[in-house]
Scaffold this motif. Structure first.
Motif, PDB file in Angstrom:
ATOM      1  N   TYR A   3      39.641 -74.127 -68.081  1.00 47.17           N
ATOM      2  CA  TYR A   3      39.187 -75.505 -68.316  1.00 47.17           C
ATOM      3  C   TYR A   3      39.479 -76.428 -67.142  1.00 47.17           C
ATOM      4  O   TYR A   3      38.723 -77.339 -66.867  1.00 47.17           O
ATOM      5  CB  TYR A   3      39.825 -76.074 -69.594  1.00 47.17           C
ATOM      6  CG  TYR A   3      39.124 -75.600 -70.833  1.00 47.17           C
ATOM      7  CD1 TYR A   3      38.018 -76.278 -71.329  1.00 47.17           C
ATOM      8  CD2 TYR A   3      39.556 -74.467 -71.519  1.00 47.17           C
ATOM      9  CE1 TYR A   3      37.367 -75.846 -72.470  1.00 47.17           C
ATOM     10  CE2 TYR A   3      38.916 -74.030 -72.660  1.00 47.17           C
ATOM     11  CZ  TYR A   3      37.814 -74.722 -73.128  1.00 47.17           C
ATOM     12  OH  TYR A   3      37.170 -74.293 -74.252  1.00 47.17           O
ATOM     13  N   ASP A  40      41.434 -70.568 -72.760  1.00 46.08           N
ATOM     14  CA  ASP A  40      42.276 -70.364 -71.582  1.00 46.08           C
ATOM     15  C   ASP A  40      42.310 -71.649 -70.758  1.00 46.08           C
ATOM     16  O   ASP A  40      41.309 -72.030 -70.147  1.00 46.08           O
ATOM     17  CB  ASP A  40      41.703 -69.203 -70.769  1.00 46.08           C
ATOM     18  CG  ASP A  40      42.566 -68.802 -69.595  1.00 46.08           C
ATOM     19  OD1 ASP A  40      43.544 -69.520 -69.285  1.00 46.08           O
ATOM     20  OD2 ASP A  40      42.251 -67.766 -68.978  1.00 46.08           O
ATOM     21  N   LEU A  41      43.453 -72.313 -70.742  1.00 47.64           N
ATOM     22  CA  LEU A  41      43.556 -73.584 -70.026  1.00 47.64           C
ATOM     23  C   LEU A  41      43.324 -73.413 -68.526  1.00 47.64           C
ATOM     24  O   LEU A  41      42.924 -74.371 -67.860  1.00 47.64           O
ATOM     25  CB  LEU A  41      44.899 -74.256 -70.305  1.00 47.64           C
ATOM     26  CG  LEU A  41      45.143 -74.653 -71.758  1.00 47.64           C
ATOM     27  CD1 LEU A  41      46.435 -75.461 -71.880  1.00 47.64           C
ATOM     28  CD2 LEU A  41      43.965 -75.429 -72.347  1.00 47.64           C
ATOM     29  N   ILE A  59      45.305 -70.751 -77.868  1.00 50.39           N
ATOM     30  CA  ILE A  59      45.449 -71.449 -76.590  1.00 50.39           C
ATOM     31  C   ILE A  59      46.372 -70.647 -75.681  1.00 50.39           C
ATOM     32  O   ILE A  59      47.544 -70.436 -75.992  1.00 50.39           O
ATOM     33  CB  ILE A  59      45.999 -72.870 -76.783  1.00 50.39           C
ATOM     34  CG1 ILE A  59      45.019 -73.701 -77.609  1.00 50.39           C
ATOM     35  CG2 ILE A  59      46.269 -73.534 -75.427  1.00 50.39           C
ATOM     36  CD1 ILE A  59      45.496 -75.108 -77.917  1.00 50.39           C
ATOM     37  N   PHE A  62      36.192 -78.464 -75.616  1.00 54.32           N
ATOM     38  CA  PHE A  62      37.529 -78.052 -76.028  1.00 54.32           C
ATOM     39  C   PHE A  62      37.925 -78.754 -77.328  1.00 54.32           C
ATOM     40  O   PHE A  62      38.407 -78.123 -78.265  1.00 54.32           O
ATOM     41  CB  PHE A  62      38.554 -78.354 -74.929  1.00 54.32           C
ATOM     42  CG  PHE A  62      39.947 -77.925 -75.268  1.00 54.32           C
ATOM     43  CD1 PHE A  62      40.344 -76.616 -75.080  1.00 54.32           C
ATOM     44  CD2 PHE A  62      40.860 -78.824 -75.792  1.00 54.32           C
ATOM     45  CE1 PHE A  62      41.633 -76.202 -75.402  1.00 54.32           C
ATOM     46  CE2 PHE A  62      42.148 -78.436 -76.115  1.00 54.32           C
ATOM     47  CZ  PHE A  62      42.530 -77.118 -75.925  1.00 54.32           C
ATOM     48  N   THR A  80      35.908 -81.232 -71.738  1.00 57.95           N
ATOM     49  CA  THR A  80      36.850 -81.890 -72.643  1.00 57.95           C
ATOM     50  C   THR A  80      36.264 -81.983 -74.046  1.00 57.95           C
ATOM     51  O   THR A  80      36.938 -81.677 -75.031  1.00 57.95           O
ATOM     52  CB  THR A  80      37.206 -83.296 -72.126  1.00 57.95           C
ATOM     53  OG1 THR A  80      37.793 -83.162 -70.829  1.00 57.95           O
ATOM     54  CG2 THR A  80      38.169 -84.007 -73.045  1.00 57.95           C
ATOM     55  N   ILE A 138      48.639 -71.846 -66.618  1.00 56.24           N
ATOM     56  CA  ILE A 138      47.617 -71.801 -65.565  1.00 56.24           C
ATOM     57  C   ILE A 138      48.225 -71.276 -64.264  1.00 56.24           C
ATOM     58  O   ILE A 138      47.584 -71.266 -63.230  1.00 56.24           O
ATOM     59  CB  ILE A 138      46.964 -73.187 -65.352  1.00 56.24           C
ATOM     60  CG1 ILE A 138      47.986 -74.226 -64.898  1.00 56.24           C
ATOM     61  CG2 ILE A 138      46.256 -73.644 -66.617  1.00 56.24           C
ATOM     62  CD1 ILE A 138      47.384 -75.549 -64.462  1.00 56.24           C
ATOM     63  N   SER A 174      48.213 -71.119 -72.604  1.00 59.11           N
ATOM     64  CA  SER A 174      48.553 -72.388 -71.972  1.00 59.11           C
ATOM     65  C   SER A 174      48.971 -72.329 -70.504  1.00 59.11           C
ATOM     66  O   SER A 174      48.972 -73.345 -69.831  1.00 59.11           O
ATOM     67  CB  SER A 174      49.642 -73.089 -72.775  1.00 59.11           C
ATOM     68  OG  SER A 174      50.810 -72.323 -72.788  1.00 59.11           O
ATOM     69  N   THR A 204      52.713 -69.933 -75.240  1.00 56.61           N
ATOM     70  CA  THR A 204      53.241 -70.693 -74.114  1.00 56.61           C
ATOM     71  C   THR A 204      54.444 -70.021 -73.476  1.00 56.61           C
ATOM     72  O   THR A 204      55.318 -69.513 -74.173  1.00 56.61           O
ATOM     73  CB  THR A 204      53.621 -72.131 -74.537  1.00 56.61           C
ATOM     74  OG1 THR A 204      54.045 -72.853 -73.380  1.00 56.61           O
ATOM     75  CG2 THR A 204      54.703 -72.158 -75.590  1.00 56.61           C
ATOM     76  N   SER A 229      50.272 -78.136 -68.316  1.00 60.40           N
ATOM     77  CA  SER A 229      48.899 -77.900 -68.768  1.00 60.40           C
ATOM     78  C   SER A 229      48.794 -78.002 -70.283  1.00 60.40           C
ATOM     79  O   SER A 229      47.808 -78.529 -70.818  1.00 60.40           O
ATOM     80  CB  SER A 229      48.411 -76.528 -68.302  1.00 60.40           C
ATOM     81  OG  SER A 229      49.326 -75.515 -68.705  1.00 60.40           O
ATOM     82  N   LEU A 230      49.815 -77.543 -70.994  1.00 56.84           N
ATOM     83  CA  LEU A 230      49.816 -77.624 -72.454  1.00 56.84           C
ATOM     84  C   LEU A 230      50.104 -79.048 -72.919  1.00 56.84           C
ATOM     85  O   LEU A 230      49.431 -79.566 -73.807  1.00 56.84           O
ATOM     86  CB  LEU A 230      50.825 -76.640 -73.048  1.00 56.84           C
ATOM     87  CG  LEU A 230      50.934 -76.614 -74.569  1.00 56.84           C
ATOM     88  CD1 LEU A 230      49.580 -76.357 -75.228  1.00 56.84           C
ATOM     89  CD2 LEU A 230      51.953 -75.571 -75.002  1.00 56.84           C
ATOM     90  N   VAL A 267      46.928 -81.163 -72.791  1.00 57.36           N
ATOM     91  CA  VAL A 267      45.927 -81.069 -73.860  1.00 57.36           C
ATOM     92  C   VAL A 267      46.480 -81.520 -75.205  1.00 57.36           C
ATOM     93  O   VAL A 267      45.712 -81.994 -76.049  1.00 57.36           O
ATOM     94  CB  VAL A 267      45.272 -79.669 -73.984  1.00 57.36           C
ATOM     95  CG1 VAL A 267      44.531 -79.314 -72.726  1.00 57.36           C
ATOM     96  CG2 VAL A 267      46.254 -78.608 -74.372  1.00 57.36           C
TER      97      VAL A 267
END
Length: 186
Positions: free
Chosen positions: A44, A40-41, A7, A66, A63, A11, A9, A80, A90-91, A94
């Motif tokens: 998404y 890659d957030l 991930i 993912f 969603t 953006i 995280s 992160t 963003s992390l 999710v």
């Protein structure tokens, strides 16, 4: 061969932590340790958290996709950055979105910063959130201080020998936990 979901995280515009996500994908695949996929957030573009996935009436296709990628992965590696002593929204979004998908999932954490501490302040708050949803956090960490000096935009480290040596221990723990989890789940 195990499959690891990585991930990325951040953006944020001009993000640097994505370099580390790319490095780990290349490291895992080049060394034949696992297949890897970067989630890659930034791609998404999830809406702000309003409800866990399992309670959503009409979850988006992104969603669901993912969630399936997390569920199918043998382990997850979260990369992160540290933002003001914490991890990005963003992390958190999710992490809260999923629940069953995180349960007993081996998760390794790599923290990143522009400064000299490598995002170490993030670890406690992120681990706590992951523990609360019953994820299995790997005890070995991979902090990256001064990320812009440590990796280029493609994820190539400026000191490959030292970086790969650290990565071997870090990834070794994640893969050990993934194998142990697989054996215990039978």
């Amino acid at each position: 061969m195990p499959h690891i979901a990585i991930i990325s995280s951040s953006i944020r515009t001009g993000r640097q932590s994505h370099r580390v996500a790319l490095y780990f994908k290349n490291y895992l695949e080049y060394n034949g340790l696992a297949t890897a996929e970067v989630l890659d957030l930034a791609e998404y573009n999830f809406p702000l958290f309003e409800e866990r996935l399992k309670y959503q009436k009409n979850p988006s296709a992104a969603t669901l996709k993912f969630a399936e990628k997390i569920k199918a992965a043998d382990g997850v590696l979260i990369v992160t950055p540290e933002y003001n002593g914490g991890y990005p929204a963003s992390l958190k979004n999710v992490v809260d979105l999923l629940y069953d998908e995180w349960r007993r999932k081996p998760i390794a954490i790599s923290t990143v910063s522009a400064g000299g501490f490598g995002g170490m302040q993030v670890i406690t708050s992120l681990q706590f959130s992951l523990w609360k949803i019953q994820a299995w956090t790997v005890p070995t960490m991979f902090p990256v201080p001064k990320v812009k000096e440590a990796f280029d935009e493609s994820g190539v480290p400026t000191d490959p020998a030292s970086t790969d040596k650290r990565a071997a221990a870090f990834i070794g723990e994640l893969l050990w936990c993934a194998e142990a989890n697989k054996r215990m789940s039978v």
